[in-house]
Write a protein that holds these residues in place. Structure first.
Motif, PDB file in Angstrom:
ATOM      1  N   ASP A  11       0.868  -1.176   0.000  1.00  0.00           N
ATOM      2  CA  ASP A  11       0.000   0.000   0.000  1.00  0.00           C
ATOM      3  C   ASP A  11       0.905   1.226   0.000  1.00  0.00           C
ATOM      4  O   ASP A  11       2.130   1.085  -0.058  1.00  0.00           O
ATOM      5  CB  ASP A  11      -0.993  -0.032   1.173  1.00  0.00           C
ATOM      6  CG  ASP A  11      -0.366   0.092   2.544  1.00  0.00           C
ATOM      7  OD1 ASP A  11       0.720   0.705   2.676  1.00  0.00           O
ATOM      8  OD2 ASP A  11      -0.962  -0.394   3.514  1.00  0.00           O
ATOM      9  N   PRO A  12       0.348   2.442   0.060  1.00  0.00           N
ATOM     10  CA  PRO A  12       1.210   3.621   0.005  1.00  0.00           C
ATOM     11  C   PRO A  12       2.218   3.745   1.157  1.00  0.00           C
ATOM     12  O   PRO A  12       3.128   4.568   1.089  1.00  0.00           O
ATOM     13  CB  PRO A  12       0.212   4.782   0.023  1.00  0.00           C
ATOM     14  CG  PRO A  12      -1.001   4.220  -0.642  1.00  0.00           C
ATOM     15  CD  PRO A  12      -1.065   2.792  -0.132  1.00  0.00           C
ATOM     16  N   LYS A  51      -7.531  -4.964 -12.097  1.00  0.00           N
ATOM     17  CA  LYS A  51      -7.466  -3.699 -11.356  1.00  0.00           C
ATOM     18  C   LYS A  51      -8.881  -3.335 -10.927  1.00  0.00           C
ATOM     19  O   LYS A  51      -9.811  -3.372 -11.737  1.00  0.00           O
ATOM     20  CB  LYS A  51      -6.891  -2.576 -12.215  1.00  0.00           C
ATOM     21  CG  LYS A  51      -5.432  -2.764 -12.547  1.00  0.00           C
ATOM     22  CD  LYS A  51      -4.914  -1.603 -13.379  1.00  0.00           C
ATOM     23  CE  LYS A  51      -3.456  -1.794 -13.724  1.00  0.00           C
ATOM     24  NZ  LYS A  51      -2.959  -0.692 -14.568  1.00  0.00           N
ATOM     25  N   TRP A  72     -10.194   3.778  -3.551  1.00  0.00           N
ATOM     26  CA  TRP A  72      -9.119   2.866  -3.201  1.00  0.00           C
ATOM     27  C   TRP A  72      -8.960   1.886  -4.345  1.00  0.00           C
ATOM     28  O   TRP A  72      -9.903   1.188  -4.708  1.00  0.00           O
ATOM     29  CB  TRP A  72      -9.568   2.144  -1.951  1.00  0.00           C
ATOM     30  CG  TRP A  72      -8.609   1.358  -1.161  1.00  0.00           C
ATOM     31  CD1 TRP A  72      -7.655   0.501  -1.618  1.00  0.00           C
ATOM     32  CD2 TRP A  72      -8.557   1.301   0.257  1.00  0.00           C
ATOM     33  NE1 TRP A  72      -7.013  -0.076  -0.569  1.00  0.00           N
ATOM     34  CE2 TRP A  72      -7.546   0.399   0.601  1.00  0.00           C
ATOM     35  CE3 TRP A  72      -9.275   1.921   1.276  1.00  0.00           C
ATOM     36  CZ2 TRP A  72      -7.229   0.109   1.912  1.00  0.00           C
ATOM     37  CZ3 TRP A  72      -8.951   1.620   2.566  1.00  0.00           C
ATOM     38  CH2 TRP A  72      -7.937   0.737   2.885  1.00  0.00           C
ATOM     39  N   GLU A  89      -1.569  -4.999  -4.716  1.00  0.00           N
ATOM     40  CA  GLU A  89      -0.954  -3.667  -4.612  1.00  0.00           C
ATOM     41  C   GLU A  89      -2.050  -2.606  -4.536  1.00  0.00           C
ATOM     42  O   GLU A  89      -2.780  -2.393  -5.496  1.00  0.00           O
ATOM     43  CB  GLU A  89      -0.063  -3.431  -5.821  1.00  0.00           C
ATOM     44  CG  GLU A  89       0.632  -2.101  -5.819  1.00  0.00           C
ATOM     45  CD  GLU A  89       1.525  -1.962  -7.043  1.00  0.00           C
ATOM     46  OE1 GLU A  89       1.032  -2.202  -8.182  1.00  0.00           O
ATOM     47  OE2 GLU A  89       2.697  -1.621  -6.861  1.00  0.00           O
ATOM     48  N   GLU A  90      -2.139  -1.940  -3.382  1.00  0.00           N
ATOM     49  CA  GLU A  90      -3.168  -0.932  -3.157  1.00  0.00           C
ATOM     50  C   GLU A  90      -2.663   0.450  -3.555  1.00  0.00           C
ATOM     51  O   GLU A  90      -1.480   0.755  -3.409  1.00  0.00           O
ATOM     52  CB  GLU A  90      -3.583  -0.923  -1.691  1.00  0.00           C
ATOM     53  CG  GLU A  90      -4.178  -2.244  -1.249  1.00  0.00           C
ATOM     54  CD  GLU A  90      -4.546  -2.281   0.214  1.00  0.00           C
ATOM     55  OE1 GLU A  90      -4.457  -1.242   0.900  1.00  0.00           O
ATOM     56  OE2 GLU A  90      -4.931  -3.365   0.680  1.00  0.00           O
ATOM     57  N   SER A  91      -3.584   1.263  -4.025  1.00  0.00           N
ATOM     58  CA  SER A  91      -3.289   2.662  -4.328  1.00  0.00           C
ATOM     59  C   SER A  91      -4.476   3.503  -3.884  1.00  0.00           C
ATOM     60  O   SER A  91      -5.596   3.013  -3.785  1.00  0.00           O
ATOM     61  CB  SER A  91      -3.028   2.852  -5.825  1.00  0.00           C
ATOM     62  OG  SER A  91      -4.173   2.490  -6.571  1.00  0.00           O
ATOM     63  N   TRP A  92      -4.203   4.742  -3.565  1.00  0.00           N
ATOM     64  CA  TRP A  92      -5.253   5.661  -3.123  1.00  0.00           C
ATOM     65  C   TRP A  92      -5.337   6.813  -4.102  1.00  0.00           C
ATOM     66  O   TRP A  92      -4.334   7.233  -4.677  1.00  0.00           O
ATOM     67  CB  TRP A  92      -4.948   6.200  -1.734  1.00  0.00           C
ATOM     68  CG  TRP A  92      -4.791   5.167  -0.665  1.00  0.00           C
ATOM     69  CD1 TRP A  92      -5.166   3.854  -0.711  1.00  0.00           C
ATOM     70  CD2 TRP A  92      -4.218   5.360   0.630  1.00  0.00           C
ATOM     71  NE1 TRP A  92      -4.873   3.226   0.465  1.00  0.00           N
ATOM     72  CE2 TRP A  92      -4.286   4.125   1.307  1.00  0.00           C
ATOM     73  CE3 TRP A  92      -3.659   6.445   1.277  1.00  0.00           C
ATOM     74  CZ2 TRP A  92      -3.809   3.962   2.604  1.00  0.00           C
ATOM     75  CZ3 TRP A  92      -3.183   6.280   2.558  1.00  0.00           C
ATOM     76  CH2 TRP A  92      -3.269   5.049   3.215  1.00  0.00           C
ATOM     77  N   ASP A  93      -6.536   7.355  -4.262  1.00  0.00           N
ATOM     78  CA  ASP A  93      -6.720   8.509  -5.137  1.00  0.00           C
ATOM     79  C   ASP A  93      -6.413   9.824  -4.421  1.00  0.00           C
ATOM     80  O   ASP A  93      -6.766  10.895  -4.913  1.00  0.00           O
ATOM     81  CB  ASP A  93      -8.151   8.549  -5.687  1.00  0.00           C
ATOM     82  CG  ASP A  93      -8.349   7.545  -6.823  1.00  0.00           C
ATOM     83  OD1 ASP A  93      -7.470   6.687  -7.022  1.00  0.00           O
ATOM     84  OD2 ASP A  93      -9.377   7.624  -7.506  1.00  0.00           O
TER      85      ASP A  93
END
Length: 113
Positions: A11-12, A51, A72, A89-93
């Motif tokens: 994650d981030p 995704k 998310w 694999e996490e990503s945030w806006d």
């Protein structure tokens, strides 16, 4: 289970390998999150990669009941031989620091029952 035993979770803030550690982390969050909602925004699939993008809201078990809320994303990579996820694999806006700041302020949104 959908995750390979040595799946990489990122994650981030952090990245680590191991399905058991991920399961333990989720269990530890159980008493810290008192309410939640999740709404699928979109997803794509391309070969062995998926995704997703989900609007997530999490109410935390703190006296002022902060609500973390942002889109998310998760990218999953699937091993074609085992059909198990090898990368989550996490990503945030939003920027990671903006997400952290939501913990320390009164909620600006609510979670509908």
């Amino acid at each position: 289970l959908i995750y390979d035993e040595e799946c990489v979770f990122a994650d981030p803030f952090v990245s680590f390998a191991g399905r058991d550690r991920f399961v333990d982390n989720l269990a530890n969050l159980g008493s810290f999150i008192t309410n939640y909602s999740a709404r699928m925004l979109d997803y794509t699939s391309d070969g062995n990669e998926i995704k997703t993008r989900v609007m997530v809201k999490l109410e935390l078990n703190l006296p002022w009941k902060p609500v973390l809320a942002w889109p998310w994303g998760v990218r999953y990579v699937i091993d074609p031989e085992t059909n198990l996820v090898t990368l989550h694999e996490e990503s945030w806006d939003i920027e990671a620091w903006e997400g952290v700041k939501q913990i320390f302020r009164a909620p600006t949104t609510q979670i509908k029952a």
